[in-house]
Design an enzyme around this catalytic site. Structure first.
Site, short mmCIF file in Angstrom:
data_model
loop_
_atom_site.label_atom_id
_atom_site.label_comp_id
_atom_site.label_asym_id
_atom_site.label_seq_id
_atom_site.Cartn_x
_atom_site.Cartn_y
_atom_site.Cartn_z
N ASP A 249 0.82 -1.21 0.00
CA ASP A 249 0.00 0.00 0.00
C ASP A 249 0.85 1.25 0.00
O ASP A 249 2.03 1.21 0.30
CB ASP A 249 -0.78 0.07 1.31
CG ASP A 249 -2.00 -0.81 1.29
OD1 ASP A 249 -2.30 -1.34 0.22
OD2 ASP A 249 -2.63 -0.93 2.35
N LYS A 271 -4.07 2.88 -3.31
CA LYS A 271 -5.06 3.48 -2.45
C LYS A 271 -4.66 4.92 -2.13
O LYS A 271 -4.04 5.19 -1.12
CB LYS A 271 -5.23 2.71 -1.13
CG LYS A 271 -5.69 1.31 -1.31
CD LYS A 271 -7.05 1.10 -0.68
CE LYS A 271 -7.37 -0.37 -0.62
NZ LYS A 271 -7.46 -0.83 0.77
N MET A 384 -7.90 8.76 9.35
CA MET A 384 -8.37 9.36 8.09
C MET A 384 -9.20 10.61 8.34
O MET A 384 -10.24 10.81 7.71
CB MET A 384 -9.19 8.32 7.29
CG MET A 384 -8.36 7.12 6.88
SD MET A 384 -9.30 5.75 6.21
CE MET A 384 -9.78 4.85 7.67
#
Ligand code: SAH
Length: 464
Positions: A249, A271, A384
């Site tokens: 990732d 991502k 996030m």
């Protein structure tokens, strides 16, 4: 040059001269090898006293006498009296009994190596008495590289020895068989606690049962931690070094990627918000396909794979397709960032619970249980949350949290670039807007954030 051997001391009489802490350590190693230990010394330190009380050793409370060496297979002198040590060495040497004098290589007829025990596997490191510290250092390195389940693996192989012998009468064929078995997934099955499956695979290999035996492809879903390579677990490192291909990732730092086996193929699966390099469904299917090709596939993710990592989805398809996999936990961003920022997530005075939530925006708003998150005496960690920091701070206040509640944003936590911005629900959004922030970032809200000023210890030059 020394000649390395291991000595069978089980139930054999061994003598230790000396009763201090050094002697106690030697007694301990001899007891681990199930020797019958006698200690000669005017006094005993506390740990030897305890060993005596538990009848693990025999004891003569006096100075050493040459007769003590009668009917003894091995002697270690560990006194701080040079004359006694010399007398022990001379007496033993004259009678060809192996003797070791601690820290005195010239008086020794044998050296005690530093050892790594994975019974029945034993690894010894010796510098020939020149530097015990160096030997210990090497030992530590090896300890971290050799899984504790090595002993179990040896046990399993031992249990099959006779069968393999009768199946392959020639030594060369036998060796080939073992080499093939050990270069496959067998060892990893044992290390991940699936001994029965390993036994079946070995049996199948032996019976030439291709259907069962050929399933060598497997997937390792591994958490790489929040950024600092030192936070990678031993198990993660081991799997990283034996993978044929790695799918990683954006969150996996290049330093961590450097730890992956050099000739493993590297595939970036992205991502970056909307602009995914590979869709989730595609990743899931790729893992299945690669394992079916017989590859050892490493799926490397930031933090912990089961915390906002969609790890569950990725292994669901593997399970459905009967593909062997294992999951390795990693240090999640919440604990990595909090510890490196000096913010205890729970604290007897300030927070009795901690909640991890995602602050990802959906159509410009965040769908969370705000009144629950606004309560006191808890810590809320928001993953996030950078884009939504303003919305988050406002919503918490609207649901009853005081404007003065401490809040912090940690940027690139645990890395050399880590910065910590701390303020309150009223000020955090503004503080963040003033700085140029780089992802990833984590938000922590709660009274524990106050402790940052007192407890910060990492990267202090970069305090925001
Ligand atoms: N599985 C990961 C989380 C993936 S979600 C874990 O357990 O940590 C991605 C979010 O994690 C980022 O948006 C950020 O909020 C957080 N994150 C991951 N690494 C971080 C780091 N080094 N510093 C700050 N936040 C981090």
């Amino acid at each position: 040059m020394d000649f390395p051997i291991t000595l069978k001391v089980k139930d054999q009489p061994c003598l230790i001269v000396g009763g201090g802490e050094v002697a106690a350590r030697k007694v301990n190693s001899l007891l681990q090898s199930q020797a019958q230990v006698t200690v000669v010394s005017p006094e005993l330190c506390r740990s030897l006293q305890a060993a005596l009380e538990q009848q693990q050793i025999k004891y003569h409370a006096r100075s050493f006498a040459p007769e003590d060496i009668n009917n003894i297979v091995l002697v270690i002198a560990a006194t701080n009296d040079a004359q006694v040590n010399q007398l022990v060495a001379r007496t033993a040497t004259a009678r060809y009994i192996p003797v070791n004098v601690v820290d005195c290589p010239e008086l020794c007829t044998f050296i005690v190596p530093s050892i790594i025990r994975r019974d029945p596997v034993l690894i010894a490191v010796s510098t020939g008495g020149t530097s015990p510290v160096l030997a210990r250092l090497l030992r530590t390195r090896l300890e971290t590289m050799i899984p504790t389940a090595y002993g179990q693996l040896a046990g399993l192989l031992g249990a099959f020895r006779e069968q393999v012998k009768s199946r392959f009468s020639e030594t060369v064929a036998r060796r080939r068989f073992w080499e093939r078995v050990l270069s496959g997934s067998l060892a990893e099955l044992v290390f991940s606690g699936r001994e029965e499956q390993a036994r079946q695979a070995l049996q199948a290999e032996l019976d030439n049962n291709v259907a069962v035996a050929a399933r060598t492809g497997e997937v390792y879903l591994v958490g790489a931690g929040p950024g600092d390579p030192d936070l990678v677990t031993f198990r993660a490192l081991r799997l990283m070094q034996q993978a044929d291909i790695v799918l990683y990732d954006r969150l996996v730092s290049s330093e961590i990627l450097d730890l992956v086996r050099r000739d493993a193929e590297r595939v970036y699966v992205g991502k970056h918000r909307a602009n995914h390099a590979m869709q989730q469904g595609e990743i899931n299917q790729t893992l299945v396909d690669l394992a079916r090709e017989g590859k050892r596939v490493l799926r490397l993710k930031g933090g912990d794979p089961f915390i906002f990592g969609r790890g569950g989805e990725e292994i669901a398809l593997l399970a459905e397709n009967n593909i062997t996999f294992q999951v390795v936990p990693g240090v999640t961003a919440a604990s990595g960032c909090a510890t490196y920022a000096g913010i205890p997530l729970t604290h007897r005075d300030y927070a009795q619970s901690v909640i991890f939530v995602t602050g990802q925006l959906k159509d410009g708003s965040i769908d969370l249980n705000w009144s629950m998150l606004a309560q006191a005496q808890q810590t809320v960690v928001i993953y996030m949350g950078l884009k939504g920091v303003d919305i988050i701070c406002t919503a918490l206040q609207a649901h009853g949290a005081p404007a003065t509640r401490p809040a912090a944003l940690i940027e690139q936590g645990t890395t050399r670039k880590q910065r910590v911005f701390s303020g309150t629900l009223a000020s955090l959004a503004e503080i963040v807007a003033q700085a140029k922030i780089h992802a990833p970032t984590l938000i922590i809200v709660g009274d524990v954030v106050k402790l940052h000023h007192q407890l910060a210890w990492f990267n202090l030059d970069h305090r925001g």
